[in-house]
Design a protein around this motif. Structure first.
Motif, PDB file in Angstrom:
ATOM      1  N   LEU A  47       0.613  -1.194  -0.095  1.00 16.45           N
ATOM      2  CA  LEU A  47      -0.075   0.157   0.078  1.00 16.45           C
ATOM      3  C   LEU A  47       0.894   1.272   0.033  1.00 16.45           C
ATOM      4  O   LEU A  47       0.304   2.270  -0.084  1.00 16.45           O
ATOM      5  CB  LEU A  47      -0.939   0.028   1.071  1.00 16.45           C
ATOM      6  CG  LEU A  47      -2.066  -1.221   1.259  1.00 16.45           C
ATOM      7  CD1 LEU A  47      -2.753  -1.079   2.599  1.00 16.45           C
ATOM      8  CD2 LEU A  47      -2.829  -0.837   0.014  1.00 16.45           C
ATOM      9  N   GLY A  48       2.195   1.228   0.005  1.00 18.13           N
ATOM     10  CA  GLY A  48       3.054   2.025  -0.198  1.00 18.13           C
ATOM     11  C   GLY A  48       3.194   3.249   1.159  1.00 18.13           C
ATOM     12  O   GLY A  48       3.509   4.341   1.267  1.00 18.13           O
ATOM     13  N   LYS A  49       3.244   2.281   2.343  1.00 17.26           N
ATOM     14  CA  LYS A  49       3.402   3.243   3.624  1.00 17.26           C
ATOM     15  C   LYS A  49       4.885   3.689   3.611  1.00 17.26           C
ATOM     16  O   LYS A  49       5.697   2.702   3.615  1.00 17.26           O
ATOM     17  CB  LYS A  49       2.928   2.305   4.704  1.00 17.26           C
ATOM     18  CG  LYS A  49       3.345   2.872   6.154  1.00 17.26           C
ATOM     19  CD  LYS A  49       2.868   1.965   7.197  1.00 17.26           C
ATOM     20  CE  LYS A  49       2.736   2.802   8.339  1.00 17.26           C
ATOM     21  NZ  LYS A  49       2.438   1.835   9.771  1.00 17.26           N
ATOM     22  N   PRO A  50       4.965   4.873   4.031  1.00 17.80           N
ATOM     23  CA  PRO A  50       6.377   5.469   4.131  1.00 17.80           C
ATOM     24  C   PRO A  50       7.253   4.850   5.129  1.00 17.80           C
ATOM     25  O   PRO A  50       6.738   4.155   6.295  1.00 17.80           O
ATOM     26  CB  PRO A  50       5.901   6.871   4.625  1.00 17.80           C
ATOM     27  CG  PRO A  50       4.489   7.259   4.344  1.00 17.80           C
ATOM     28  CD  PRO A  50       3.784   5.882   4.369  1.00 17.80           C
ATOM     29  N   LYS A  51       8.565   4.638   4.935  1.00 16.88           N
ATOM     30  CA  LYS A  51       9.387   4.116   5.695  1.00 16.88           C
ATOM     31  C   LYS A  51       9.686   5.065   7.160  1.00 16.88           C
ATOM     32  O   LYS A  51       9.830   6.205   6.867  1.00 16.88           O
ATOM     33  CB  LYS A  51      10.784   3.984   5.142  1.00 16.88           C
ATOM     34  CG  LYS A  51      10.851   2.911   4.113  1.00 16.88           C
ATOM     35  CD  LYS A  51      12.067   2.685   3.535  1.00 16.88           C
ATOM     36  CE  LYS A  51      12.171   1.626   2.329  1.00 16.88           C
ATOM     37  NZ  LYS A  51      13.369   1.494   1.855  1.00 16.88           N
ATOM     38  N   ARG A  52       9.734   4.423   8.061  1.00 25.82           N
ATOM     39  CA  ARG A  52      10.065   5.137   9.477  1.00 25.82           C
ATOM     40  C   ARG A  52      11.245   5.862   9.549  1.00 25.82           C
ATOM     41  O   ARG A  52      12.133   5.426   8.901  1.00 25.82           O
ATOM     42  CB  ARG A  52       9.995   4.032  10.502  1.00 25.82           C
ATOM     43  CG  ARG A  52       8.771   3.205  10.634  1.00 25.82           C
ATOM     44  CD  ARG A  52       8.566   2.667  11.900  1.00 25.82           C
ATOM     45  NE  ARG A  52       8.830   3.317  13.405  1.00 25.82           N
ATOM     46  CZ  ARG A  52       7.854   4.085  13.873  1.00 25.82           C
ATOM     47  NH1 ARG A  52       6.590   3.950  13.393  1.00 25.82           N
ATOM     48  NH2 ARG A  52       8.051   4.773  15.070  1.00 25.82           N
ATOM     49  N   PRO A  53      11.326   7.176  10.270  1.00 30.31           N
ATOM     50  CA  PRO A  53      12.591   7.775  10.183  1.00 30.31           C
ATOM     51  C   PRO A  53      13.615   7.287  10.809  1.00 30.31           C
ATOM     52  O   PRO A  53      13.327   6.433  11.553  1.00 30.31           O
ATOM     53  CB  PRO A  53      11.958   9.209  11.104  1.00 30.31           C
ATOM     54  CG  PRO A  53      11.051   8.668  11.914  1.00 30.31           C
ATOM     55  CD  PRO A  53      10.165   7.497  10.923  1.00 30.31           C
ATOM     56  N   ARG A  54      15.051   7.557  10.077  1.00 30.43           N
ATOM     57  CA  ARG A  54      16.022   6.742  10.723  1.00 30.43           C
ATOM     58  C   ARG A  54      16.702   7.582  11.998  1.00 30.43           C
ATOM     59  O   ARG A  54      16.472   8.856  11.914  1.00 30.43           O
ATOM     60  CB  ARG A  54      16.931   6.682   9.724  1.00 30.43           C
ATOM     61  CG  ARG A  54      16.741   5.997   8.474  1.00 30.43           C
ATOM     62  CD  ARG A  54      17.782   5.853   7.501  1.00 30.43           C
ATOM     63  NE  ARG A  54      18.068   7.185   6.897  1.00 30.43           N
ATOM     64  CZ  ARG A  54      19.274   7.429   6.209  1.00 30.43           C
ATOM     65  NH1 ARG A  54      19.752   6.515   5.594  1.00 30.43           N
ATOM     66  NH2 ARG A  54      19.115   8.627   5.724  1.00 30.43           N
ATOM     67  N   SER A  55      17.211   7.036  12.651  1.00 29.70           N
ATOM     68  CA  SER A  55      17.954   7.691  14.001  1.00 29.70           C
ATOM     69  C   SER A  55      19.358   8.256  13.476  1.00 29.70           C
ATOM     70  O   SER A  55      19.845   7.979  12.213  1.00 29.70           O
ATOM     71  CB  SER A  55      18.259   6.639  15.047  1.00 29.70           C
ATOM     72  OG  SER A  55      19.046   5.693  14.676  1.00 29.70           O
ATOM     73  N   ALA A  56      19.820   9.034  14.358  1.00 34.43           N
ATOM     74  CA  ALA A  56      21.112   9.818  13.984  1.00 34.43           C
ATOM     75  C   ALA A  56      22.368   8.612  13.772  1.00 34.43           C
ATOM     76  O   ALA A  56      23.169   8.726  12.629  1.00 34.43           O
ATOM     77  CB  ALA A  56      21.517  10.847  15.002  1.00 34.43           C
ATOM     78  N   PHE A  57      22.376   7.784  14.555  1.00 35.85           N
ATOM     79  CA  PHE A  57      23.163   6.364  14.367  1.00 35.85           C
ATOM     80  C   PHE A  57      22.986   5.794  13.090  1.00 35.85           C
ATOM     81  O   PHE A  57      23.930   5.323  12.567  1.00 35.85           O
ATOM     82  CB  PHE A  57      23.214   5.677  15.760  1.00 35.85           C
ATOM     83  CG  PHE A  57      23.835   4.547  15.609  1.00 35.85           C
ATOM     84  CD1 PHE A  57      25.216   4.420  15.635  1.00 35.85           C
ATOM     85  CD2 PHE A  57      23.187   3.341  15.497  1.00 35.85           C
ATOM     86  CE1 PHE A  57      26.034   3.150  15.400  1.00 35.85           C
ATOM     87  CE2 PHE A  57      24.169   2.148  15.345  1.00 35.85           C
ATOM     88  CZ  PHE A  57      25.427   2.088  15.447  1.00 35.85           C
TER      89      PHE A  57
ATOM     90  N   LYS B 202      29.363  -3.604  15.606  1.00 31.85           N
ATOM     91  CA  LYS B 202      29.662  -3.165  16.977  1.00 31.85           C
ATOM     92  C   LYS B 202      30.693  -2.112  16.826  1.00 31.85           C
ATOM     93  O   LYS B 202      30.912  -1.390  17.720  1.00 31.85           O
ATOM     94  CB  LYS B 202      30.396  -4.337  17.472  1.00 31.85           C
ATOM     95  CG  LYS B 202      30.887  -4.675  18.904  1.00 31.85           C
ATOM     96  CD  LYS B 202      31.584  -5.893  19.523  1.00 31.85           C
ATOM     97  CE  LYS B 202      32.092  -5.659  20.745  1.00 31.85           C
ATOM     98  NZ  LYS B 202      32.674  -7.033  21.316  1.00 31.85           N
ATOM     99  N   ASN B 203      31.691  -2.437  15.734  1.00 25.44           N
ATOM    100  CA  ASN B 203      32.813  -1.297  15.605  1.00 25.44           C
ATOM    101  C   ASN B 203      32.274   0.017  15.294  1.00 25.44           C
ATOM    102  O   ASN B 203      32.776   1.234  15.798  1.00 25.44           O
ATOM    103  CB  ASN B 203      33.867  -1.765  14.556  1.00 25.44           C
ATOM    104  CG  ASN B 203      34.581  -3.162  14.949  1.00 25.44           C
ATOM    105  OD1 ASN B 203      34.747  -3.195  16.169  1.00 25.44           O
ATOM    106  ND2 ASN B 203      34.760  -3.997  13.911  1.00 25.44           N
ATOM    107  N   LEU B 204      31.353   0.121  14.505  1.00 29.68           N
ATOM    108  CA  LEU B 204      30.533   1.264  14.154  1.00 29.68           C
ATOM    109  C   LEU B 204      30.066   1.804  15.258  1.00 29.68           C
ATOM    110  O   LEU B 204      29.928   3.165  15.673  1.00 29.68           O
ATOM    111  CB  LEU B 204      29.571   0.875  13.037  1.00 29.68           C
ATOM    112  CG  LEU B 204      30.085   1.129  11.529  1.00 29.68           C
ATOM    113  CD1 LEU B 204      28.959   0.502  10.678  1.00 29.68           C
ATOM    114  CD2 LEU B 204      30.968   2.114  11.136  1.00 29.68           C
ATOM    115  N   PHE B 205      29.346   1.110  16.288  1.00 27.28           N
ATOM    116  CA  PHE B 205      28.898   1.938  17.513  1.00 27.28           C
ATOM    117  C   PHE B 205      30.045   2.461  18.337  1.00 27.28           C
ATOM    118  O   PHE B 205      29.629   3.404  19.039  1.00 27.28           O
ATOM    119  CB  PHE B 205      28.206   0.648  18.200  1.00 27.28           C
ATOM    120  CG  PHE B 205      27.447   1.147  19.444  1.00 27.28           C
ATOM    121  CD1 PHE B 205      26.250   2.107  19.530  1.00 27.28           C
ATOM    122  CD2 PHE B 205      28.030   1.013  20.585  1.00 27.28           C
ATOM    123  CE1 PHE B 205      25.564   2.516  20.731  1.00 27.28           C
ATOM    124  CE2 PHE B 205      27.514   1.290  21.766  1.00 27.28           C
ATOM    125  CZ  PHE B 205      26.308   2.109  22.001  1.00 27.28           C
TER     126      PHE B 205
END
Length: 280
Positions: free
Chosen positions: A149-159, A180-183
């Motif tokens: 149905l084309g529901k928009p994707k949820r917003p992404r966090s800064a991380f 893990k390394n990126l975190f």
């Protein structure tokens, strides 16, 4: 019909990759144990679920299609088999469907015998496993429906934005090690460095809000109000309930003396008459 076949192509592709000619009579899925409860009985584990009519046809046709298209991916092969199945007449589908129906009846009988051998704890665990499986299926179907149905994707966090930009260059062999390394890298960043991604996250929230507003308006137009968030429920008017025994003080002016005396509610008529006699 064609859209449903295309959506299920990936699932059937994985299924056909695991199935062999020996598994034509039954499916290889086995009901797993729930929280350490074993389902093994004197007759062994639970019976295996039989294949549907379409899967029987797909298992039979897959070797020929793979031989005809050796360089085609399994997903495309599955789509071709699904297309062939859709074009078959009811008479051509009948042998596969009848075989699936007979296997289904045998499966029900074996499952009934299997359940009779279970202890109360095993029966409760089996019931809970079935409930969880049905809940997962409903969630998958709902997510698939919302995607169609084309529901928009949820917003992404800064991380998440930071991770998507640096995932390719991240160190680590597996996906888990890279994350893990990126975190750890994200934790070492200064506030000023994180501010860029935090601003992008805020912009993405605005994007999501605007897209969701337009999408929900469209859902109302097509009659799918059930998909709208925080629907306003019709509130029934509250009935006014009169509290018993509550006294309302009013002032009664005496005609003879002109004095004011407090009068109680209608429920206390005796005190009012006494006050009137005293005035006389």
């Amino acid at each position: 019909m064609a859209s449903l076949i295309s959506c299920g192509a990936g699932f059937f592709g994985k299924t056909l990759g695991l199935l062999s000619s020996r598994s034509l009579a039954r499916c290889t899925c086995v009901c797993p144990a729930v929280r350490g409860v074993s389902f093994s009985t004197s007759s062994g584990g639970p019976p295996k679920r039989p294949l549907t009519g379409y899967l029987r046809y797909a298992v039979q046709q897959r070797p020929a299609v793979v031989k005809q298209y050796p360089d085609v991916r399994i997903v495309e092969i599955t789509k071709k088999i699904a297309q062939e199945w859709r074009l078959l007449s009811p008479e051509q589908k009948k042998p596969y469907q009848e075989a699936a129906l007979a296997a289904r009846q045998v499966y029900k009988e074996e499952m009934t015998k299997f359940k009779e051998q279970l202890s109360p704890a095993q029966a409760a665990a089996l019931k809970e496993e079935k409930r969880q499986k049905m809940a997962r299926r409903r969630a998958i179907r709902k997510k698939r429906e919302l995607t169609m149905l084309g529901k928009p994707k949820r917003p992404r966090s800064a991380f998440n934005i930071f991770m998507s930009e640096h995932f390719q260059e991240a160190t680590g062999e597996s996906m888990q090690s890279k994350m893990k390394n990126l975190f750890e890298d994200w934790s070492k960043l200064r506030i000023s460095q994180k501010q860029v991604y935090m601003q992008l996250a805020e912009d993405d929230k605005i994007r999501y809000k605007n897209e969701m507003k337009s999408w929900e308006e469209h859902m109302v137009e097509v009659g799918r109000e059930d998909l709208i968030r925080n629907r306003k429920k019709k509130t029934k008017p509250k009935k006014s309930v009169k509290a018993k025994g509550n006294k309302t003080n009013t002032k009664v002016v005496s005609e003879s003396k002109g004095t004011e005396t407090p009068a109680s509610s209608p429920g206390t008529g005796k005190s009012a008459s006494r006050a009137k006699k005293a005035e006389e």
